[in-house]
Structures are given as structure tokens and as C-alpha cells.
Design an enzyme around this catalytic site. Structure first.
Site, PDB file in Angstrom:
ATOM      1  N   ASN A 153       0.838  -1.204   0.000  1.00 52.68           N
ATOM      2  CA  ASN A 153       0.000   0.000   0.000  1.00 52.68           C
ATOM      3  C   ASN A 153       0.871   1.252   0.000  1.00 52.68           C
ATOM      4  O   ASN A 153       1.998   1.247   0.495  1.00 52.68           O
ATOM      5  CB  ASN A 153      -0.888   0.019   1.251  1.00 52.68           C
ATOM      6  CG  ASN A 153      -1.814   1.233   1.295  1.00 52.68           C
ATOM      7  OD1 ASN A 153      -2.505   1.523   0.319  1.00 52.68           O
ATOM      8  ND2 ASN A 153      -1.788   1.956   2.406  1.00 52.68           N
ATOM      9  N   HIS A 196       0.730   5.265   1.288  1.00 57.54           N
ATOM     10  CA  HIS A 196      -0.039   6.171   2.160  1.00 57.54           C
ATOM     11  C   HIS A 196       0.581   7.565   2.097  1.00 57.54           C
ATOM     12  O   HIS A 196       1.818   7.693   2.202  1.00 57.54           O
ATOM     13  CB  HIS A 196      -0.032   5.642   3.601  1.00 57.54           C
ATOM     14  CG  HIS A 196      -0.824   6.497   4.539  1.00 57.54           C
ATOM     15  ND1 HIS A 196      -2.209   6.528   4.516  1.00 57.54           N
ATOM     16  CD2 HIS A 196      -0.430   7.370   5.493  1.00 57.54           C
ATOM     17  CE1 HIS A 196      -2.623   7.395   5.433  1.00 57.54           C
ATOM     18  NE2 HIS A 196      -1.562   7.917   6.044  1.00 57.54           N
TER      19      HIS A 196
HETATM   20  C1  GRF Z   1      -2.964   8.344  -2.787  1.00 56.37           C
HETATM   21  O1  GRF Z   1      -2.447   9.499  -2.153  1.00 56.37           O
HETATM   22  C2  GRF Z   1      -2.863   7.170  -1.862  1.00 56.37           C
HETATM   23  O2  GRF Z   1      -1.724   7.166  -1.046  1.00 56.37           O
HETATM   24  C3  GRF Z   1      -4.082   7.371  -1.009  1.00 56.37           C
HETATM   25  O3  GRF Z   1      -5.094   7.713  -1.942  1.00 56.37           O
HETATM   26  C4  GRF Z   1      -4.468   8.454  -3.003  1.00 56.37           C
HETATM   27  C5  GRF Z   1      -4.888   7.820  -4.296  1.00 56.37           C
HETATM   28  O4  GRF Z   1      -4.677   8.737  -5.311  1.00 56.37           O
HETATM   29  N1  GRF Z   1      -4.425   6.154  -0.284  1.00 56.37           N
HETATM   30  P1  GRF Z   1      -5.158   8.341  -6.822  1.00 56.37           P
HETATM   31  O5  GRF Z   1      -6.629   7.948  -6.723  1.00 56.37           O
HETATM   32  O6  GRF Z   1      -4.297   7.194  -7.265  1.00 56.37           O
HETATM   33  O7  GRF Z   1      -4.918   9.604  -7.613  1.00 56.37           O
END
Ligand code: GRF
Length: 198
Positions: free
Chosen positions: A105, A107
Site C-alpha cells: 500500500n 499512504h
Molecule cells: C494516494 O495518495 C494514496 O496514497 C491514497 O489515496 C491516493 C490515491 O490517489 N491512499 P489516486 O486515486 O491514485 O490519484
């Protein structure tokens, strides 16, 4: 090596993985995309002609039924690794039982600080001067699994949650693809709550 990428949002991290995976020398490819809702990531799948699985909690009797259905659908693809890139559901015991240790994942904060769905706004409201991106293995908690990589992003005085999140995403898109490439090539060594890519 086939990956399954799971998303719920705009799918920009997904797009970066598709781009990296499509490179001639890439050791991985995005074999399928899973979403839990109608979202732009579905269009990203269609535009890139990548199989799309839509598995919504609302379509199942309860979370554990959804968890089992999701596990079966992803297992049918047979991924070596699963990447959650803005997937806004906590993965259940069936899924982690099947794919535990192979789910990565990203974050948008420096874990263990500011876990959860509002980490960017919480960091900004707290008044931190630096925050960043964390790539980690997923365990049964919320953003609590062993950390694989982190990168710092400076908070500007005029930042809003949106401008800060966009700058963090710029870092995530590279960091996540780099870590996935390394994992697929070199694997991971886990020692307690610590993880290391040899
Ligand atoms: C990212 O910042 C990820 O870390 C978080 O949600 C965002 C997803 O961005 N969990 P996207 O939808 O891929 O533009």
C-alpha cells in the site's frame, strides 16, 4: 510477474504503475484492476484495456461475504503481488489469509504519523513542517504494516490539503513503482515488524 492493483479514486497511482509495468524491461505488469465503487480508476482500466473487477460491498450480504467474494475474484487472476493504490476499504481476514505478506500500500503521510483516510489534512492541520509518502506491506490494521520505503515532502506555508496531497502523490507515483519493481525482483525479508528488500 502479474500484479492486481486495487483503487477507489482518480487512479493516478494506478496510471503510474500501468506506465511503469508497460516498459519493455519491467519485471511486472498490471494484470487486472479491482475497484469497490464507480470511480475514474474504472476508466483508466478501460482506456488501457486491462481487465476490470468491480466488487462493491453493497452488492453483498455483509463485509465477510464481500471479503470472500473479493478474495475469490482476485485469486482467479493469480497475482504474485497485490497493490492498493487509493483503495478505500480495509481488507478482511479472507483476503489477507490468501494474500497476506504480498499486499503493498501507499499512504500519503510518514507512518506511523497520520494513518487513515485523512492523513494529509490531519498533517496540515497539525502544523507539521514535513510530511511525505510511505509504502508498506498491508496487515490487518489501518496503515500499520511493515514499512518498505518513505520519502519526505516539505509542507509549504500556503499549502491547502489539495496542493499538499498532489505534491505527495507526485512522490508516491515514483516511490510505489520503484518499490514494486524491487519487490518483484528481489522479494522482501520480514523480521518482526520490520521489512527489508535485500
Ligand atoms: C494516494 O495518495 C494514496 O496514497 C491514497 O489515496 C491516493 C490515491 O490517489 N491512499 P489516486 O486515486 O491514485 O490519484
Amino acid at each position: 510477474t502479474p500484479l492486481v492493483v486495487m483503487a477507489s479514486g482518480t487512479g493516478s497511482l494506478l496510471e503510474s504503475l500501468i506506465a511503469r509495468g508497460g516498459a519493455e524491461d519491467s519485471p511486472f505488469r498490471v494484470a487486472a484492476i479491482v475497484v469497490d465503487r464507480v470511480c475514474r480508476a474504472q476508466e483508466v482500466a478501460q482506456r488501457n484495456d486491462i481487465p476490470l473487477i468491480t466488487c462493491r460491498v453493497a452488492d453483498h450480504a455483509d463485509r465477510s461475504t464481500w471479503d470472500r467474494a473479493l478474495t475469490e475474484q482476485v485469486a482467479a487472476i493469480g497475482p504474485e503481488w497485490v497493490v492498493t493504490a487509493g483503495f478505500m476499504k480495509i481488507l478482511g481476514p479472507a483476503f489477507l489469509g490468501r494474500f497476506g505478506g504480498r499486499v503493498v500500500n501507499s499512504h500519503p503521510a510518514l507512518l506511523p504519523a497520520f494513518p487513515g483516510a485523512h492523513g494529509v489534512a490531519e498533517a496540515l492541520d497539525y502544523g507539521v513542517k514535513v510530511t511525505g509518502a510511505t509504502v508498506h506491506l498491508v496487515d490487518e490494521g489501518v496503515d500499520t504494516g511493515p514499512i518498505l520505503a518513505q520519502q519526505v515532502v516539505t509542507v509549504d506555508d500556503d499549502d491547502t490539503a489539495d496542493t499538499l496531497h498532489e505534491r505527495i502523490k507526485t512522490v508516491e507515483r515514483v516511490l510505489l513503482a520503484d518499490v514494486v519493481t524491487a519487490l518483484v525482483t528481489r522479494g522482501v525479508v520480514i523480521d518482526g515488524r520490520k521489512a527489508r528488500i535485500p
